[in-house]
Design an enzyme around this catalytic site. Structure first.
Site, PDB file in Angstrom:
ATOM      1  N   CYS A   1       1.327  -1.246  -0.322  1.00 54.02           N
ATOM      2  CA  CYS A   1       0.082  -0.279   0.168  1.00 54.02           C
ATOM      3  C   CYS A   1       0.916   0.902  -0.044  1.00 54.02           C
ATOM      4  O   CYS A   1       1.407   1.312   1.130  1.00 54.02           O
ATOM      5  CB  CYS A   1      -0.911   0.165   1.244  1.00 54.02           C
ATOM      6  SG  CYS A   1      -2.467   1.438   0.782  1.00 54.02           S
TER       7      CYS A   1
ATOM      8  N   CYS B   1      -7.929   6.062  -6.126  1.00 58.08           N
ATOM      9  CA  CYS B   1      -7.434   6.250  -4.956  1.00 58.08           C
ATOM     10  C   CYS B   1      -7.516   7.834  -4.243  1.00 58.08           C
ATOM     11  O   CYS B   1      -7.171   8.261  -5.882  1.00 58.08           O
ATOM     12  CB  CYS B   1      -6.002   5.647  -4.688  1.00 58.08           C
ATOM     13  SG  CYS B   1      -5.516   6.227  -3.452  1.00 58.08           S
TER      14      CYS B   1
END
Length: 432
Positions: free
Chosen positions: A156, A341
């Site tokens: 991530c 995102c």
């Protein structure tokens, strides 16, 4: 009456419980299990670590939410699951289940790298974010070298980029930027790879911002150890620091490993319907599941599981459980794994879009794969945070108008019907 137990009350678990409550009504019992008293909006922890927000504004009491939404809340850390007996073992009680959703997230693999989490900070948990903020306040009194990045195997990368640019923005606002050398180190093969690669504009947009801000970068960086005030790399370089934020790699939760439900790293292997291949009454949602990396990189990287993807899994798992219980006259669905995102960089931001993250067939291109920069990204990120917390207060997962907006503005969809010709029953969505 069936008993559906949801393990975990984060961005995956709480929306899953809400969706199940909505689809099953009061005809079945939904039990929410968490070892924490509060839901936390984890994507907001970067701002907490830098003093841009308070932790309390990102948290909601689970006991109150559960009571208001007709859920039974059980506090406790899961020790083991017995899939044959269909039991969940907690320290002080045992829960029987008819269906089980594992949405506990992952465990931070801090022990894989000497000094990680001891001499460096992270933003993966509320406690880590608070500790990072305290250290940041001390750093501002005597600012020196700042090193931000990720450990080998990290999956991530968004929070690392957010911390990097927000920290630089903070130093500029406080008139301290010229005193701090900033270095970004990442196992990614190039800047903006994000563990998935292939996003048009992602590399160039991010590199342009890095150049404008005077930040040095090291890609294919293999951190071998973190010592007091310095980071050691596999190529022999040593990076001094006054403050470091290094994201760790993840492994599956301890109870998943103890229950032998996961692969060698403890992540859940799943069928396209999010069911465990050996125990179809067990479903997985979010970071607890295994996603096969799309490519082999010189330094290992994992495939990210964004909040968007987690919500898609929550919808698909709850839908399929409702179908299995006969409460929904529909075919099973699978998550699209489309990802959106929003990365807030302070005075600007970048939106990264990959739809889907995992192409359905080898060699097939994504439908959408690009990045967009603008101040509006920061505004949208802040608005979404408030909106998401409002959803959790109201007992909503992903309402129809949100799904409509994602399709209209970004071309993103959340779930789609299972297609047996593409996904045979025994084919794993997530290969081990």
């Amino acid at each position: 009456m069936a008993r559906v137990v949801v393990l975990g009350a984060g961005i995956g678990g709480l929306p899953t419980a809400y969706e199940l409550r909505h689809r099953l009504g009061d005809r079945h019992q939904v039990i929410l299990v968490s070892d924490r008293d509060y839901f936390t909006f984890v994507p907001g922890l970067v701002a907490v670590a830098l003093g841009h927000n308070s932790l309390e504004r990102l948290q909601l009491p689970l006991e109150t939410l559960s009571r208001q939404q007709g859920l039974k809340w059980v506090k406790g850390a899961v020790q083991r699951v017995d899939p044959e007996a269909k039991k969940v073992y907690l320290p002080e009680q045992t829960l029987d289940y008819d269906y089980l959703v594992i949405a506990t997230g992952a465990e931070l693999a801090l022990d894989l790298l000497p000094g990680l989490g001891v001499y460096s900070h992270s933003v993966c948990t509320p406690a880590h974010a608070v500790a990072a903020y305290r250290a940041w306040q001390e750093f501002l009194k005597d600012p020196r070298e700042l090193v931000v990045g990720a450990a080998p195997g990290a999956s991530c990368f968004g929070p690392a980029y957010e911390f990097l640019f927000l920290a630089e923005h903070t130093l500029r606002r406080q008139g301290l930027r010229d005193r701090v050398k900033i270095t970004f180190i990442t196992p990614e093969p190039y800047i903006g790879h994000l563990g998935i690669g292939g996003l048009a504009n992602s590399e160039q947009l991010t590199l342009d911002l890095i150049a404008q801000r005077g930040i040095e970068t090291i890609t294919n960086a293999e951190i071998t150890a973190i010592e007091p005030n310095r980071i050691l790399l596999g190529d022999g370089r040593v990076l001094p620091f006054g403050y470091s934020m290094i994201l760790p790699s993840f492994r599956g939760a301890a109870f998943v490993r103890a229950s032998r439900l996961g692969n060698e790293k403890g992540f859940l292997p799943l069928l396209p319907t999010l069911q465990h291949p050996d125990y179809p009454e067990i479903y997985g949602v979010g970071i607890s599941v295994h996603l096969q990396p799309l490519q082999t990189t010189p330094v290992p990287t994992g495939l990210p599981k964004t909040g968007q993807m987690t919500e898609e899994m929550a919808i698909a798992a709850s839908h399929n459980i409702a179908v299995a219980l006969g409460e929904l006259a529909a075919d099973p669905v699978v998550p699209t794994l489309d990802a959106l995102c929003f990365a807030d960089f302070g005075d600007t931001g970048i939106a990264y879009i990959a739809a889907p993250v995992i192409p359905e067939a080898q060699g097939k291109h994504r439908r959408l794969a690009y990045a967009i920069q603008g101040k509006w990204v920061s505004w949208v990120k802040a608005a979404f945070e408030r909106y998401f917390l409002l959803k959790m207060r109201r007992g909503l997962s992903v309402p129809w108008f949100e799904q409509w907006g994602l399709r209209l503005f970004f071309g993103i969809s959340l779930v789609r019907p299972l297609q047996p010709t593409v996904f045979p029953q025994k084919q794993l969505l997530i290969k081990t």
